[in-house]
Design an enzyme around this catalytic site. Structure first.
Site, PDB file in Angstrom:
ATOM      1  N   CYS A   2      40.058  45.459  30.189  1.00 39.05           N
ATOM      2  CA  CYS A   2      41.523  46.493  30.854  1.00 39.05           C
ATOM      3  C   CYS A   2      40.030  47.708  30.101  1.00 39.05           C
ATOM      4  CB  CYS A   2      42.461  46.980  29.180  1.00 39.05           C
ATOM      5  SG  CYS A   2      43.093  45.445  29.868  1.00 39.05           S
ATOM      6  N   ARG A  27      36.238  45.993  34.677  1.00 38.12           N
ATOM      7  CA  ARG A  27      36.907  45.602  33.541  1.00 38.12           C
ATOM      8  C   ARG A  27      38.858  44.844  33.267  1.00 38.12           C
ATOM      9  NH1 ARG A  27      34.441  47.534  29.157  1.00 38.12           N
ATOM     10  NH2 ARG A  27      36.366  47.250  27.841  1.00 38.12           N
ATOM     11  N   TRP A  74      44.107  44.580  33.030  1.00 40.99           N
ATOM     12  CA  TRP A  74      43.670  42.988  33.220  1.00 40.99           C
ATOM     13  C   TRP A  74      44.543  42.133  31.687  1.00 40.99           C
ATOM     14  CZ3 TRP A  74      41.889  38.721  29.852  1.00 40.99           C
ATOM     15  CH2 TRP A  74      41.935  37.887  30.484  1.00 40.99           C
ATOM     16  N   ASN A  99      43.307  49.158  25.425  1.00 40.90           N
ATOM     17  CA  ASN A  99      42.523  48.129  25.769  1.00 40.90           C
ATOM     18  C   ASN A  99      42.237  47.710  24.728  1.00 40.90           C
ATOM     19  OD1 ASN A  99      40.396  46.963  26.162  1.00 40.90           O
ATOM     20  ND2 ASN A  99      38.811  48.189  26.007  1.00 40.90           N
ATOM     21  N   GLY A 100      42.357  46.071  24.154  1.00 45.87           N
ATOM     22  CA  GLY A 100      42.547  44.921  23.041  1.00 45.87           C
ATOM     23  C   GLY A 100      44.181  44.073  23.249  1.00 45.87           C
ATOM     24  N   GLU A 481      23.614  28.032  35.263  1.00 50.74           N
ATOM     25  CA  GLU A 481      23.787  29.247  35.916  1.00 50.74           C
ATOM     26  C   GLU A 481      24.193  29.445  37.421  1.00 50.74           C
ATOM     27  OE1 GLU A 481      24.632  32.106  34.270  1.00 50.74           O
ATOM     28  OE2 GLU A 481      24.572  33.784  36.224  1.00 50.74           O
ATOM     29  N   LYS A 485      27.706  30.697  39.161  1.00 50.10           N
ATOM     30  CA  LYS A 485      28.093  32.197  40.167  1.00 50.10           C
ATOM     31  C   LYS A 485      28.574  30.741  41.362  1.00 50.10           C
ATOM     32  CE  LYS A 485      26.592  34.848  38.891  1.00 50.10           C
ATOM     33  NZ  LYS A 485      26.246  35.122  36.843  1.00 50.10           N
ATOM     34  N   GLU A 488      32.398  31.186  40.336  1.00 52.63           N
ATOM     35  CA  GLU A 488      32.980  32.477  39.830  1.00 52.63           C
ATOM     36  C   GLU A 488      33.638  33.466  41.131  1.00 52.63           C
ATOM     37  OE1 GLU A 488      31.360  34.613  36.735  1.00 52.63           O
ATOM     38  OE2 GLU A 488      29.664  34.777  37.374  1.00 52.63           O
ATOM     39  N   HIS A 504      24.570   8.094  35.057  1.00 52.64           N
ATOM     40  CA  HIS A 504      26.149   8.226  33.987  1.00 52.64           C
ATOM     41  C   HIS A 504      27.220   8.501  33.992  1.00 52.64           C
ATOM     42  CE1 HIS A 504      21.975   6.637  31.854  1.00 52.64           C
ATOM     43  NE2 HIS A 504      21.733   7.500  31.880  1.00 52.64           N
ATOM     44  N   LYS A 603      34.619  42.300  33.642  1.00 54.34           N
ATOM     45  CA  LYS A 603      34.037  41.826  33.144  1.00 54.34           C
ATOM     46  C   LYS A 603      34.011  42.842  31.554  1.00 54.34           C
ATOM     47  CE  LYS A 603      28.803  43.290  34.581  1.00 54.34           C
ATOM     48  NZ  LYS A 603      28.457  41.820  34.714  1.00 54.34           N
TER      49      LYS A 603
HETATM   50  C1  F6R Z   1      29.315  35.257  34.476  1.00 57.44           C
HETATM   51  C2  F6R Z   1      29.186  36.627  33.685  1.00 57.44           C
HETATM   52  C3  F6R Z   1      30.426  35.886  32.043  1.00 57.44           C
HETATM   53  C4  F6R Z   1      29.432  36.787  30.934  1.00 57.44           C
HETATM   54  C5  F6R Z   1      29.649  36.726  29.376  1.00 57.44           C
HETATM   55  C6  F6R Z   1      29.186  37.531  28.905  1.00 57.44           C
HETATM   56  O1  F6R Z   1      28.975  35.753  35.643  1.00 57.44           O
HETATM   57  O2  F6R Z   1      28.810  37.505  34.196  1.00 57.44           O
HETATM   58  O3  F6R Z   1      30.223  34.828  32.185  1.00 57.44           O
HETATM   59  O4  F6R Z   1      27.990  36.132  30.961  1.00 57.44           O
HETATM   60  O5  F6R Z   1      31.292  36.941  29.437  1.00 57.44           O
HETATM   61  O6  F6R Z   1      29.268  38.976  28.644  1.00 57.44           O
HETATM   62  P1  F6R Z   1      28.120  39.226  27.829  1.00 57.44           P
HETATM   63  O7  F6R Z   1      26.949  39.614  28.217  1.00 57.44           O
HETATM   64  O8  F6R Z   1      28.557  40.992  28.117  1.00 57.44           O
HETATM   65  O9  F6R Z   1      28.430  39.090  26.458  1.00 57.44           O
END
Ligand code: F6R
Length: 608
Positions: A2, A27, A74, A99-100, A481, A485, A488, A504, A603
């Site tokens: 949010c 967000r 969100w 937010n929260g 990683e 990517k 997501e 395995h 994010k």
């Molecule tokens: C994946 C991604 C998330 C963040 C995770 C941690 O592309 O962006 O997995 O890496 O939410 O976020 P931070 O690094 O801001 O603590």
């Protein structure tokens, strides 16, 4: 999660609020809303969907006024709907954005319902609006009512509050959720992060946990958790404003991938000189801390966690001390054993990730020191850690983390060198490592030249439903990683395995419908990896290999190879990441998904 924004100004605020929401959309983006006070009445507009839907509504029905709050959501409590969208109101004269998470909202809601309040949403936030109203009715003024309301709230919150009877003030409070005050000239603002306010100011005040602030157009007053008047420093935003814009790129993610040569430069700037690490970059107290460190505990989430896994290989190989790595959401809830002289190293792009922050707070008193590697100066993680090293990657807007990861890796290599100095890492070895790091900006430029071939390769994935990523050793976390990517942003189910684990279990999945992506270095593990790849080919699996040097592996039927430019092996995890980012990006574009704002994600995960 949010985004909130608020403004009090001599000019109309609706445009400022809308632009702020656009910048906060990363967000959360399932609904958006705005409340603006005009001639004693609060006008409110809310729309399901992205901020653009709200912008369209504002174009039809303007919201004039000089005081307002806005929100992009969100969903946590209640589905995305107009009724659940913020701002929430109690009656017609009081509006709140939040937010929260209010953890005790259910008992509070029951109590308020018994007192006659009627709820119009399923959100936890609405209790805040009604609590405020209830306290106002006892005769308290708005500020005192907010203070009293905070006493009832458990959980995390950043709040923006306006009242029709108080046209000269915007109230805000924070506990556990991020909030900044933007300091203007004859106007002031609040927002979940600085980026939202860059078009109107570059001066910011960060609130501490428990703070309440009253913003007027010409004045900001802050009170701390004890109700005492508090002074909070004003700092100037450190990144150029242009870096929060998409520019000529189709998506923020692509722009951020392409920024990496410059980011490599930025994370190294001022940290190395004449073949050596400048240890002062970690802060003046760092040397004394590093002298005592006997092991490292890394805690992080998501992509940042993968960076931590890479660092484990580096620290154990180059420093020779134990390094444990754990996802923060697990670490914070178990009775962890922390041997004496442990350095707690947290990694986070945002510095506001709820689980990482909670993990830090949980064990802070039990470790030698805390070090945050972070991309956002002034974030909670940085402020609450003893030491910090900024990754200087600039604002990362795409939800999928790209440049944040590679810059974290560089910062982790610098940390490895700092610790290694105390544990037998020779000056020559340090110079060699620093020389390798210095090649990164140029190397990343060369890696970007692979964009065309990788785009061509991506066509093989557009119709696939699953993918398997393989790596060995320090490239195993890089494979993880890569899988994260791909899943997501393209919604293709992807998993990563250390290649040696293939037989395995996961080999059972391999057939022509399961593309296998391998990251193949040129170290001692290559022959073993090649044997694993044969196992895949023998089962009809199609292979996509990112290989370290020309001679190692060649393309053939069912085997598609992209060779990376020559690079010092220590840079492998940093360099192999970029092609995997590009692959996910192009697959997502082919599939037509929302690259920068993938479904269900946001994010900066500021809730648990
Ligand atoms: C994946 C991604 C998330 C963040 C995770 C941690 O592309 O962006 O997995 O890496 O939410 O976020 P931070 O690094 O801001 O603590």
């Amino acid at each position: 999660m949010c985004g909130i924004v608020g403004a009090i100004a001599a000019r109309p605020v609706a445009g400022i609020l809308l632009e702020g929401l656009r910048r906060l959309e990363y967000r959360g983006y399932d609904s958006a809303g705005m409340a603006v006070l005009n001639q004693g009445q609060i006008g409110r507009l809310r729309r399901i969907g992205k901020v653009q839907a709200l912008a369209d509504a504002c174009a039809q029905q303007s919201l004039p006024g000089h005081l307002g709050i806005a929100h992009t959501r969100w969903a946590t409590h209640g589905k995305p709907s107009e009724q659940n969208a913020h701002p929430h109101m109690s009656g017609e004269r009081l509006a709140v954005v939040h937010n929260g998470i209010i953890e005790n909202f259910e008992p509070l809601k029951r109590e308020l319902e018994q007192q006659g309040y009627v709820f119009t949403s399923e959100t936890d936030t609405e209790v805040v609006a009604h609590l405020l109203d209830r306290e106002l009715k006892t005769g308290l003024d708005l500020l005192a009512a907010l203070r009293k309301t905070m006493e009832f709230l458990e959980g995390a919150f950043a709040l923006g509050v306006i009242h029709a009877d108080q046209p000269e003030q915007l109230l805000t409070a924070r506990k556990g959720s991020p909030l900044v005050i933007g300091v203007g000239i004859g106007e002031n603002f609040i927002a979940s992060d600085q980026l939202a306010l860059l078009p109107v100011t570059d001066r910011f005040m960060f609130l501490e946990d428990g703070d309440i602030a009253q913003l007027e157009a010409e004045r900001i007053q802050v009170w701390d958790a004890q109700g005492q008047v508090a002074e909070r420093a004003i700092s100037t935003f450190e990144h150029g404003q242009g870096s929060a814009e998409k520019g000529e790129f189709r998506h923020f993610m692509l722009k951020e991938i392409y920024e990496q040569p410059r980011v490599m430069q930025a994370v190294l700037e001022g940290r190395i000189a004449s073949g050596h690490l400048l240890e002062q970059a970690f802060g003046s107290d760092a040397g004394a801390v590093f002298d005592r460190v006997k092991q490292v505990q890394i805690v992080a989430c998501g992509t940042s966690y993968h960076a931590g896994l890479v660092a484990k290989y580096w620290i154990e190989e180059l420093v020779g001390i134990p390094c444990m790595v754990e996802v923060a959401s697990e670490f914070r809830y178990r009775p962890v054993v922390l041997p004496e002289d442990t350095l707690l190293l947290t990694l986070s792009q945002s510095g506001e990730t709820a689980d990482t922050l909670a993990a830090l707070r949980e064990v802070k008193a039990r470790v030698l020191a805390t070090l945050a590697i972070c991309n956002v100066p002034g974030s909670s993680l940085v402020r609450e850690s003893d030491l910090s090293l900024m990754t200087n990657a600039g604002p990362e807007i795409g939800v999928a983390s790209t440049k944040a990861f590679t810059s974290q890796l560089v910062a982790l290599m610098l940390t490895t060198i700092a610790l290694g100095r105390r544990h037998g890492l020779s000056a020559d070895k340090e110079t060699a490592l620093v020389a390798a790091l210095e090649q990164l900006p140029e190397l990343f430029q060369q890696l970007l030249a692979l964009d065309g071939p990788i785009e061509a390769m991506s066509a093989h994935f557009a119709e696939k439903r699953h993918a398997l990523f393989l790596g060995r050793n320090v490239l195993y976390p890089v494979a993880m990683e890569g899988a994260l990517k791909l899943k997501e942003i393209s919604y293709i189910h992807a998993e990563a395995y250390p290649a040696g684990e293939l037989k395995h279990g996961p080999l059972a999945l391999v057939d022509k419908e399961m593309p296998v992506i391998a990251v193949a270095p040129r170290n001692g593990m290559l022959d073993k990896l090649k044997a694993n790849l044969q196992e895949v080919r023998a089962r009809g699996g199609e292979l996509f290999v990112f290989a370290g040097c020309e001679e190692s592996i060649q393309s053939q039927e069912g085997v598609h190879v992209i060779h990376l430019p020559a690079l010092p092996p220590v840079l492998d995890p940093i360099a192999f990441t970029l092609p995997l980012q590009l692959l996910s990006y192009h697959v997502a574009v082919l599939k037509g998904t929302d690259v920068d704002q993938p479904r269900n994600l946001a994010k900066s995960v500021t809730v648990e």
